[in-house]
Scaffold this motif. Structure first.
Motif, PDB file in Angstrom:
ATOM      1  N   SER A 105       0.846  -1.191   0.000  1.00 11.80           N
ATOM      2  CA  SER A 105       0.000   0.000   0.000  1.00 11.80           C
ATOM      3  C   SER A 105       0.880   1.239   0.000  1.00 11.80           C
ATOM      4  O   SER A 105       1.883   1.294   0.725  1.00 11.80           O
ATOM      5  CB  SER A 105      -0.918   0.004   1.224  1.00 11.80           C
ATOM      6  N   TYR A 106       0.513   2.228  -0.818  1.00 13.99           N
ATOM      7  CA  TYR A 106       1.308   3.454  -0.934  1.00 13.99           C
ATOM      8  C   TYR A 106       0.390   4.672  -0.846  1.00 13.99           C
ATOM      9  O   TYR A 106      -0.679   4.716  -1.455  1.00 13.99           O
ATOM     10  CB  TYR A 106       2.070   3.476  -2.264  1.00 13.99           C
ATOM     11  N   GLU A 107       0.836   5.649  -0.075  1.00 17.33           N
ATOM     12  CA  GLU A 107       0.097   6.901   0.091  1.00 17.33           C
ATOM     13  C   GLU A 107       0.440   7.828  -1.061  1.00 17.33           C
ATOM     14  O   GLU A 107       1.541   8.371  -1.136  1.00 17.33           O
ATOM     15  CB  GLU A 107       0.470   7.537   1.432  1.00 17.33           C
ATOM     16  N   LEU A 108      -0.501   8.013  -1.979  1.00 20.05           N
ATOM     17  CA  LEU A 108      -0.265   8.836  -3.162  1.00 20.05           C
ATOM     18  C   LEU A 108      -0.176  10.315  -2.818  1.00 20.05           C
ATOM     19  O   LEU A 108       0.674  11.039  -3.327  1.00 20.05           O
ATOM     20  CB  LEU A 108      -1.377   8.608  -4.185  1.00 20.05           C
ATOM     21  N   ASN A 109      -1.091  10.775  -1.971  1.00 26.68           N
ATOM     22  CA  ASN A 109      -1.134  12.193  -1.622  1.00 26.68           C
ATOM     23  C   ASN A 109      -1.677  12.344  -0.208  1.00 26.68           C
ATOM     24  O   ASN A 109      -2.875  12.137   0.013  1.00 26.68           O
ATOM     25  CB  ASN A 109      -2.005  12.962  -2.610  1.00 26.68           C
ATOM     26  N   PRO A 110      -0.826  12.703   0.770  1.00 26.66           N
ATOM     27  CA  PRO A 110      -1.305  12.843   2.151  1.00 26.66           C
ATOM     28  C   PRO A 110      -2.364  13.921   2.318  1.00 26.66           C
ATOM     29  O   PRO A 110      -3.168  13.859   3.243  1.00 26.66           O
ATOM     30  CB  PRO A 110      -0.029  13.208   2.926  1.00 26.66           C
ATOM     31  N   LYS A 158     -15.202  17.739   9.673  1.00 27.61           N
ATOM     32  CA  LYS A 158     -14.016  18.375  10.239  1.00 27.61           C
ATOM     33  C   LYS A 158     -12.773  17.537   9.919  1.00 27.61           C
ATOM     34  O   LYS A 158     -12.866  16.331   9.662  1.00 27.61           O
ATOM     35  CB  LYS A 158     -14.155  18.518  11.751  1.00 27.61           C
ATOM     36  N   PHE A 159     -11.614  18.182   9.969  1.00 21.13           N
ATOM     37  CA  PHE A 159     -10.383  17.439   9.755  1.00 21.13           C
ATOM     38  C   PHE A 159      -9.210  18.172  10.403  1.00 21.13           C
ATOM     39  O   PHE A 159      -9.259  19.380  10.647  1.00 21.13           O
ATOM     40  CB  PHE A 159     -10.112  17.234   8.260  1.00 21.13           C
ATOM     41  N   ASP A 160      -8.157  17.413  10.713  1.00 19.95           N
ATOM     42  CA  ASP A 160      -6.891  17.961  11.164  1.00 19.95           C
ATOM     43  C   ASP A 160      -5.904  17.896  10.004  1.00 19.95           C
ATOM     44  O   ASP A 160      -5.986  16.995   9.158  1.00 19.95           O
ATOM     45  CB  ASP A 160      -6.329  17.178  12.351  1.00 19.95           C
ATOM     46  N   LEU A 161      -4.978  18.824   9.971  1.00 21.32           N
ATOM     47  CA  LEU A 161      -3.908  18.823   8.983  1.00 21.32           C
ATOM     48  C   LEU A 161      -2.589  18.789   9.744  1.00 21.32           C
ATOM     49  O   LEU A 161      -2.181  19.782  10.346  1.00 21.32           O
ATOM     50  CB  LEU A 161      -3.998  20.067   8.091  1.00 21.32           C
ATOM     51  N   VAL A 162      -1.937  17.614   9.745  1.00 20.80           N
ATOM     52  CA  VAL A 162      -0.731  17.392  10.539  1.00 20.80           C
ATOM     53  C   VAL A 162       0.438  17.161   9.590  1.00 20.80           C
ATOM     54  O   VAL A 162       0.495  16.143   8.898  1.00 20.80           O
ATOM     55  CB  VAL A 162      -0.895  16.192  11.481  1.00 20.80           C
ATOM     56  N   ASN A 163       1.342  18.125   9.543  1.00 21.78           N
ATOM     57  CA  ASN A 163       2.516  18.041   8.668  1.00 21.78           C
ATOM     58  C   ASN A 163       2.120  17.735   7.224  1.00 21.78           C
ATOM     59  O   ASN A 163       2.733  16.889   6.552  1.00 21.78           O
ATOM     60  CB  ASN A 163       3.504  16.990   9.191  1.00 21.78           C
TER      61      ASN A 163
END
Length: 835
Positions: A520-525, A650-655
């Protein structure tokens, strides 16, 4: 300087070297000038400092030091010490501690002055003639509370389009070790002997509506951890909310009623203790008296200003499984706007026996009353950027709003010494502080290793490599099974995460070997985008999502001679892609090739006592509508689409990585599946789930689903709509198509036509049993549940249930009644656990 320009095109740099040197020199001079100006500005400030004590010569922690009328202030630390930097000028400084008479000092502060002020506070003397008190009349407190209730909505949404900074400190120490974790407003604490946690953070809060806030982490410091950001969430206990606080276990969260909630008179009695003059207004002191016990109420006192009927201060207490919590809150008045702002909120957790002490200190400062709305989405809840929150010690020394105690200073010194292996302080095996700091370097003992694995579901072989705890199982198809599964997780240089897993499986009765792998690969955080490739040959349950775990099926197979799992072999390769299209709207696309093969029982091993009841193992086939359904080897090429939407999520944006949360709106889900080759079909399903609060009578949640086959040819039992039923005494917590049932046989109602179903649950939150003093004392809560399912071939299923749990226990006891077409069918106890 090279690192500063690392993103530049180097060819351009070479071709413009002279211009580059000029710009570099100019930039250095500019930075030096700005640094000099900044230091000069800081040097022009004055400072007041000192220690606040009581008449008994005891330090007074959490005393508020307030500049009257200017929304400026700080608080004393645990030892009563404080310091506050101010611009030159004349000030009225008020030293305020709830329950004590405030002391006001007039000072004139010049540039570079350091003025020491050590006030001694005396106990506040209240007077009773502020309101009329009659022996036969209602206690005056009730009218004051009614007036405060009328103003609740007004003050709840009073502060808009403002921003402010909040300094937060979380400190914990104990004299004994404990494996029980405490979730303290998002920070997980595990009490250990010595100082087991210390962190500081500074957040900037932008509040543009009552329920719309953005929290941006500006600085973070965590004892013993230079890599992670502090998880401290700024906390201000807002008593204008109906339920401002909750405590309890994962199984039973108890929401604490505000003393001025719309339904407060159902939870509290009140006593008027008197009034006093404070900062030019009359303040009434009201005692909170819980009706019954105090498991979902506060005790203590609140302070309400006469005329405006706003809560000025509070000194309240509550009980929890972790210990007793003491809370002090205070607002601060801004004369320019005439509003009161959140200023300080302090929580102190204490548990006798283990000598556990945790204090959580929050101080707001640097208010901006004309704050511009942040450019980010209104749904952004928290913003963390690691390039911003790492600050040097000099920054903390000049910015820290609450002075460090000697114990905290020593902890930081010991931390630096431990990391540098150059001890400023003498290390000792008998020093609990030293032991707590080096604890992370020690390997856990076998018991600690086992408990951690059971909690996380895997054995941590290293920081990145884990082994699934379910290494061995047993079923009638394979007999004894060994099935190690390894997962490796890491991230590339671009900080995109990836994981790789490998699973092996061997059955000692079937003599068959299986293996599968996945990547599994994260394409876009930033948009929660992943792609996953998986393939191999493995064993699956016919139901799709597992109806029963391997462990529970093994226990029932061996000891009860009941083989609930129905298994088949799948040789497959699959590809799945998922991402967020817009905020709250997620899409998942998948395709797979599957060679599906039936399997037979190969083992009848068991320890069941036949004298109780003669039993035989059932065939390895799904029992659907009273018939065992077999199938032959079958190839399927399947494609699927899944859409899920929650408005204003709602969402958090962490780094730079988006972490979705939730919102007060329902979640809508739609799925579409299409299969071709040996089997051909098309089907869709949809689900809506929601939850809502009913204040004093608890809160409810509901899930409603519908599904239907559009076409179907040569279907196997694997392709049916299957529902998460339950034939054991442990509750079914897994959901498929948004539904779960507690008395439904695992495959009995599976269908290849259509279904409609619903789950409903209401948590009374103590509204019924909480009014009985003895039951309220043990935190007993009650639930009502109802489940419904109708398919084309099966009778209508209705499940009705009631549940009981305690805030002190991680289990819930439920009793269900099952009906088919309004005819009573069965009943039984079902246990829900949070283990």
């Amino acid at each position: 300087m090279i690192n500063f320009f690392i993103g530049w095109n180097q060819t351009v740099m070479r071709n413009n070297s002279s211009q580059f040197q000029f710009k570099t020199t100019f930039l250095v001079l500019t930075l030096l000038l700005l640094t000099f100006c900044n230091q000069s500005t800081l040097a022009q400030n004055g400072e007041i400092y000192g220690i606040v004590k009581s008449e008994n010569d005891e330090p007074m922690p959490y005393t508020n030091v307030v500049i009257l009328g200017q929304a400026i202030g700080t608080s004393t630390n645990y030892d009563g010490e404080y310091s506050l930097k101010l611009k030159p000028g004349d000030y009225k400084i008020s030293f305020q501690f709830i329950g004590y008479k405030s002391e006001v000092r007039d000072i004139s502060l010049n540039a570079n002055d350091k003025t020491e002020i050590n006030p001694v506070l005396s106990v506040e003397k209240v007077f009773l003639n502020a309101v009329e008190v009659s022996a036969k009349a209602e206690n005056p407190a009730y009218e004051i509370i009614r007036n405060a209730q009328k103003s609740r909505e007004k003050y709840l949404s009073e502060n808009k389009n403002i921003s402010y900074s909040i300094y937060t400190k979380l400190f914990g120490k104990a004299e004994t070790n404990s494996d029980n974790m405490i979730n303290f407003f998002g920070t997980m604490l595990t009490p250990k002997n010595g100082i087991f946690y210390l962190s500081e953070s500074v957040n900037r809060v932008y509040q543009y509506e009552q329920d719309k806030k953005l929290q941006e982490l500006k600085a973070s410091l965590v004892l013993g951890d230079d890599l992670s950001a502090s998880k401290n969430n700024p906390v201000f206990i807002d008593l204008y909310q109906n339920r401002p606080f909750s405590v309890g276990s994962q199984m039973a969260q108890i929401r604490i009623a505000s003393p001025i909630a719309t339904d407060a008179f159902s939870f509290y009695d009140y006593d008027f203790l008197g009034s006093f003059e404070e900062a030019g207004f009359t303040t009434h002191k009201i005692k909170l008296i819980p009706k019954g016990n105090d498991r979902n109420t506060f005790t203590g006192e609140i302070y309400i200003i006469d005329g405006s009927w706003r809560i000025y201060q509070s000194h309240i207490f509550l009980k929890s499984m972790a210990g007793d919590i003491e809370i002090r809150t205070q607002t601060i008045k801004n004369d320019e706007t005439g509003t009161f702002l959140p200023f300080s909120s302090n929580l102190f957790l204490e548990k006798t026996g283990s000598n556990l002490e945790v204090y959580y200190h929050n101080v707001a400062y640097d208010y901006d009353f004309s704050a511009t709305k942040p450019e980010q989405s209104e749904q952004l809840n928290k913003l963390i950027d690691k390039s911003d929150y790492s600050k040097p010690a000099s920054w903390w020394e000049s910015t820290r709003q609450v002075e460090l105690t000697e114990e905290e200073q020593r902890a930081y010194q010991m931390d630096r010494a431990t990391k540098g292996n150059s001890f400023e302080l003498e290390k000792s095996d008998n020093d609990s502080l030293y032991q707590s700091l080096i604890a992370k370097e020690k390997k856990p003992n076998p018991l600690q290793f086992y408990r951690k694995a059971m909690a996380e579901g895997e054995w941590n072989l290293s920081e990145k490599l884990g082994l699934d705890v379910g290494i061995f199982t047993f079923n009638t198809v394979e007999g004894g099974v060994i099935k190690p599964s390894l997962t490796f997780q890491d991230q590339f240089k671009n900080e995109h995460k990836y994981s790789a897993s490998a699973s092996l499986r061997y059955g000692f009765a079937s003599h068959d070997f299986y293996a599968k792998g996945a990547f599994s690969y994260e394409l876009n955080p930033a948009n929660i985008s992943f792609i996953e490739l998986e393939g191999g040959s493995y064993i699956n349950q016919i139901s799709g999502r597992p109806l029963i775990t391997d462990y529970l099926n093994m226990l029932y197979t061996v000891f009860e001679k009941q083989n609930f799992q129905k298994l088949y072999r799948n040789d497959f390769i699959s590809l799945e892609w998922r991402r967020e299209i817009v905020n709250g709207l997620d899409i998942t696309l998948g395709t797979s090739f599957n060679k599906r093969q039936p399997l037979e029982n190969n083992s009848d091993f068991n320890w069941y006592d036949e004298e109780e009841e003669a039993r035989e193992f059932s065939p390895n086939q799904a029992l659907i509508q009273g018939q065992y359904r077999s199938f032959e080897q079958n190839d399927l090429l399947k494609s699927s689409l899944l859409l899920s939407y929650q408005p204003k999520r709602k969402f958090d944006l962490v780094n730079g990585r988006k972490l979705p949360l939730s919102s007060k709106y329902p979640v809508f889900t739609i799925g579409l599946d299409v299969g071709v080759l040996d089997t051909e079909y098309s089907r869709f399903w949809g689900n809506m789930s929601d939850g809502w609060s009913l204040n004093s009578v608890g809160f409810s949640k509901i899930s409603v689903s519908y599904g239907q086959y559009l076409t179907g040819s040569n279907l196997t039992p694997i392709d049916f709509f299957h529902f998460m039923g339950n034939q054991i005494f442990i509750s079914q917590n897994q959901r498929q198509f948004g539904l779960a049932f507690q008395l439904l046989d695992y495959y009995q109602h599976s269908t290849s036509e259509y279904f409609v179903g619903a789950n409903f649950e209401h948590d009374f939150d103590g509204a019924i049993l909480g009014r009985v003093p003895l039951l309220k004392k043990i935190g007993l809560k009650s639930y009502f549940m109802a489940n419904y399912l109708q398919t084309a071939e099966s009778p209508r299923l209705l499940e009705l249930g009631v549940g009981l749990t305690s805030s002190f226990l991680p289990i819930r006891l439920n009793y269900y009644f099952g009906y088919e077409n309004e005819r009573f069918l069965q009943h039984g106890f079902i246990l829900t656990s949070s283990f």
